[in-house]
Design a protein around this motif. Structure first.
Motif, mmCIF file in Angstrom:
data_model
loop_
_atom_site.group_PDB
_atom_site.id
_atom_site.type_symbol
_atom_site.label_atom_id
_atom_site.label_comp_id
_atom_site.label_asym_id
_atom_site.label_seq_id
_atom_site.Cartn_x
_atom_site.Cartn_y
_atom_site.Cartn_z
ATOM 1 N N SER A 266 40.640 118.816 114.364
ATOM 2 C CA SER A 266 41.597 119.721 115.115
ATOM 3 C C SER A 266 42.014 121.066 113.960
ATOM 4 C CB SER A 266 42.699 119.431 115.726
ATOM 5 O OG SER A 266 43.644 118.566 114.548
ATOM 6 N N LEU A 267 41.292 120.662 112.560
ATOM 7 C CA LEU A 267 41.629 121.565 111.649
ATOM 8 C C LEU A 267 40.650 122.388 110.902
ATOM 9 C CD1 LEU A 267 44.680 119.528 109.820
ATOM 10 C CD2 LEU A 267 44.732 121.957 111.098
ATOM 11 N N PHE A 268 39.701 121.433 110.613
ATOM 12 C CA PHE A 268 38.749 122.079 109.671
ATOM 13 C C PHE A 268 37.706 123.028 110.428
ATOM 14 C CE2 PHE A 268 38.632 118.480 105.915
ATOM 15 C CZ PHE A 268 40.182 118.771 105.845
ATOM 16 N N PHE A 269 37.089 123.937 109.673
ATOM 17 C CA PHE A 269 36.115 124.758 109.944
ATOM 18 C C PHE A 269 36.795 125.947 110.842
ATOM 19 C CE2 PHE A 269 33.596 120.650 110.383
ATOM 20 C CZ PHE A 269 33.014 120.974 109.137
ATOM 21 N N ALA A 270 37.903 126.170 110.768
ATOM 22 C CA ALA A 270 38.747 127.252 111.173
ATOM 23 C C ALA A 270 39.824 127.665 110.343
ATOM 24 C CB ALA A 270 39.379 126.955 112.783
ATOM 25 N N ASP A 271 40.155 128.739 110.528
ATOM 26 C CA ASP A 271 41.389 129.475 109.825
ATOM 27 C C ASP A 271 42.656 129.302 110.622
ATOM 28 O OD1 ASP A 271 43.066 131.079 108.286
ATOM 29 O OD2 ASP A 271 41.928 132.829 108.510
ATOM 30 N N HIS A 272 43.751 128.412 109.924
ATOM 31 C CA HIS A 272 45.024 128.367 110.559
ATOM 32 C C HIS A 272 46.084 128.737 109.793
ATOM 33 C CE1 HIS A 272 43.160 125.278 113.540
ATOM 34 N NE2 HIS A 272 42.594 125.120 112.466
ATOM 35 N N SER A 273 45.543 129.794 108.804
ATOM 36 C CA SER A 273 46.667 130.171 107.749
ATOM 37 C C SER A 273 47.668 131.100 108.547
ATOM 38 C CB SER A 273 46.002 131.145 106.730
ATOM 39 O OG SER A 273 45.223 132.140 107.205
ATOM 40 N N ASP A 274 47.676 131.362 109.665
ATOM 41 C CA ASP A 274 48.813 132.413 110.266
ATOM 42 C C ASP A 274 49.714 131.418 110.968
ATOM 43 O OD1 ASP A 274 47.787 134.694 109.538
ATOM 44 O OD2 ASP A 274 46.502 134.965 111.147
ATOM 45 N N HIS A 275 49.686 130.112 110.934
ATOM 46 C CA HIS A 275 50.353 129.231 111.744
ATOM 47 C C HIS A 275 51.000 128.163 110.664
ATOM 48 C CE1 HIS A 275 49.124 131.201 115.254
ATOM 49 N NE2 HIS A 275 47.920 131.150 114.679
ATOM 50 N N PRO A 276 52.222 127.476 111.014
ATOM 51 C CA PRO A 276 52.724 126.412 110.233
ATOM 52 C C PRO A 276 51.579 125.135 110.457
ATOM 53 C CG PRO A 276 54.449 126.989 111.796
ATOM 54 C CD PRO A 276 53.068 127.696 112.134
ATOM 55 N N ALA A 295 37.645 121.524 102.866
ATOM 56 C CA ALA A 295 37.399 121.552 104.346
ATOM 57 C C ALA A 295 35.950 121.195 104.705
ATOM 58 C CB ALA A 295 38.030 122.434 104.984
ATOM 59 N N HIS A 296 35.482 119.974 104.459
ATOM 60 C CA HIS A 296 34.323 119.243 104.942
ATOM 61 C C HIS A 296 33.047 120.453 104.400
ATOM 62 C CE1 HIS A 296 32.415 116.210 107.778
ATOM 63 N NE2 HIS A 296 31.344 116.933 106.831
ATOM 64 N N GLN A 297 32.992 121.019 103.297
ATOM 65 C CA GLN A 297 32.165 121.963 102.723
ATOM 66 C C GLN A 297 31.040 121.159 102.016
ATOM 67 O OE1 GLN A 297 35.033 124.242 100.048
ATOM 68 N NE2 GLN A 297 32.955 124.227 98.997
ATOM 69 N N ALA A 298 30.981 119.809 101.788
ATOM 70 C CA ALA A 298 30.069 119.435 100.618
ATOM 71 C C ALA A 298 28.754 119.668 101.224
ATOM 72 C CB ALA A 298 30.382 117.931 100.516
ATOM 73 N N PHE A 299 28.238 119.858 102.207
ATOM 74 C CA PHE A 299 26.984 120.021 102.743
ATOM 75 C C PHE A 299 26.595 121.471 102.516
ATOM 76 C CE2 PHE A 299 27.328 122.626 106.569
ATOM 77 C CZ PHE A 299 28.610 122.628 106.713
ATOM 78 N N PHE A 300 27.643 122.460 102.184
ATOM 79 C CA PHE A 300 27.533 123.764 102.694
ATOM 80 C C PHE A 300 26.582 124.480 101.521
ATOM 81 C CE2 PHE A 300 29.638 128.011 104.108
ATOM 82 C CZ PHE A 300 28.828 128.042 104.927
ATOM 83 N N THR A 301 25.259 124.339 101.472
ATOM 84 C CA THR A 301 24.473 125.265 100.575
ATOM 85 C C THR A 301 23.517 125.766 101.313
ATOM 86 O OG1 THR A 301 22.994 123.414 100.004
ATOM 87 C CG2 THR A 301 24.973 123.511 98.416
#
Ligand code: NAI
Length: 330
Positions: A266-276, A295-301
């Motif tokens: 419910s958290l990763f791959f999205a920007d939640h920085s405006d909310h607690p 945030a599950h970025q190990a594959f991200f090349t």
């Protein structure tokens, strides 16, 4: 064939559009919506959909997809623990995956976490920007000569082991199917208890199954070397996060690097920085200076996302032709 890609971010769209011309029989459509029972209605008129790692393909979702005419799901990831395979088989929905794209991407990210944690590069980055050029608290250790434990020596664990051998580490590994070539290159196979007792750094590279859920739990953490480092770039639920926090608080674990988290969906791959942040366990983890969460970025090349797009469309093309298509069976 019309294919709808769920949970689609701009970089997904770019990578799929870059290879789409090679598959003229596939008409791609994109939505940012994640796959949920409610969003299945978007798939009306599509015989196939494409989903990502945190889209739950459970029984109710599969039934809803079947009702709107979906007969194939192309996972644009390697792991398939998020899919209810028996339900898919019952409904006659084919599930395909990308078994390999770039094992180096994930292995190199694991090494990146090790070096960052050990040499406190994350702390040094902030410190020098504040005009603080002191060294206290940044003392690391030579990775050369240390013992690294690799849990799972498939494609990613193998690439990771080879990098660590190159660092001059002693590499211990456990895997129900040992890799004889790796053993010839100097990797020592042993059982998990011995690996946990001896390793200075433990890195997880096995899949999440019923047998591996909470593989790293309170009891196993207690058997590790005091102050050891744990790296998890595989699947969050391999580790009992509450037990991990207790081991960090007591100093039993010295460093933790996580690219995956058991409640990441419910958290990763999205920007939640405006909310607690609502997840108190993750919030506690993020307070430790000796913990890094990505945030599950190990594959991200670039190489990996190109290969994911190309294999996924190849799978769909072959499925349509009735040819082998990296299908996953129950
Ligand atoms: P793989 O299938 O090539 O290798 C997995 C290995 O784990 C196999 O050799 C298997 O025998 C071994 N294994 C199974 N159960 C085990 C156990 N109980 N203890 C020790 N070893 C065990 O898979 P690959 O491509 O190396 O990927 C590994 C995992 O990495 C995937 O299952 C996935 O969860 C994760 N992954 C994470 C990514 C990320 O971006 N963070 C991206 C891609 C994969």
């Amino acid at each position: 064939m019309r294919v709808l890609l769920y949970s689609c971010r701009p970089y997904d769209r770019d990578s799929f559009e870059a290879v789409a011309a090679d598959f003229p029989g596939i008409d791609l459509h994109f939505t940012e919506a994640p796959l949920t029972p409610a969003s299945c209605a978007l798939a009306e008129g599509f015989s196939a959909i494409c989903t990502f790692v945190n889209d739950p393909v459970d029984a109710s979702t599969l039934r809803a997809l079947h009702c709107v005419g979906v007969r194939a799901i192309a996972l644009r990831c390697a792991g398939f623990n998020q899919v209810d395979l028996p339900s898919a088989a019952e409904l006659g929905i084919s599930i395909m995956r990308v078994p390999a794209y770039s094992p180096y991407a994930v292995a190199e990210h694991a090494v990146g976490l090790i070096l960052t944690l050990n040499r406190r590069i994350h702390r040094a980055f902030n410190r020098t920007r504040e005009g603080d050029f002191s060294l206290h608290g940044l003392l690391g250790f030579d990775v050369h000569g240390k013992t690294v434990g690799v849990v799972g020596t498939g494609k990613i664990g193998r690439a990771f082991s080879q990098i660590m051998l190159g660092f001059g580490c002693k590499v211990l590994a456990c895997d129900p199917q040992p890799d004889t070539q790796l053993a010839q290159q100097g990797v020592h196979y042993c059982e998990l208890p011995a690996l946990l007792q001896e390793a200075d750094i433990v890195s997880l590279h096995c899949p999440l199954t019923n047998a591996t859920e909470h593989l790293i739990n309170q009891q196993r953490l207690a058997t590790m070397k005091r102050g050891a480092m744990l790296i998890n770039t595989s699947r969050g639920a391999l580790v009992d996060t509450k037990a991990l926090i207790a081991a960090l608080k007591s100093g039993q674990l010295g460093h933790v690097g996580l690219d995956v988290y058991e409640e990441e969906a419910s958290l990763f791959f999205a920007d939640h920085s405006d909310h607690p942040l609502q997840d108190d366990v993750l919030a506690r983890l993020l307070t430790f200076p000796n913990v890094i969460v990505t945030a599950h970025q190990a594959f991200f090349t670039q190489e990996a996302i190109h290969a994911i797009a190309s294999t996924t469309l190849g799978n769909l093309h072959h499925w349509q032709q009735g040819q082998p298509c990296n299908q996953v069976h129950a």
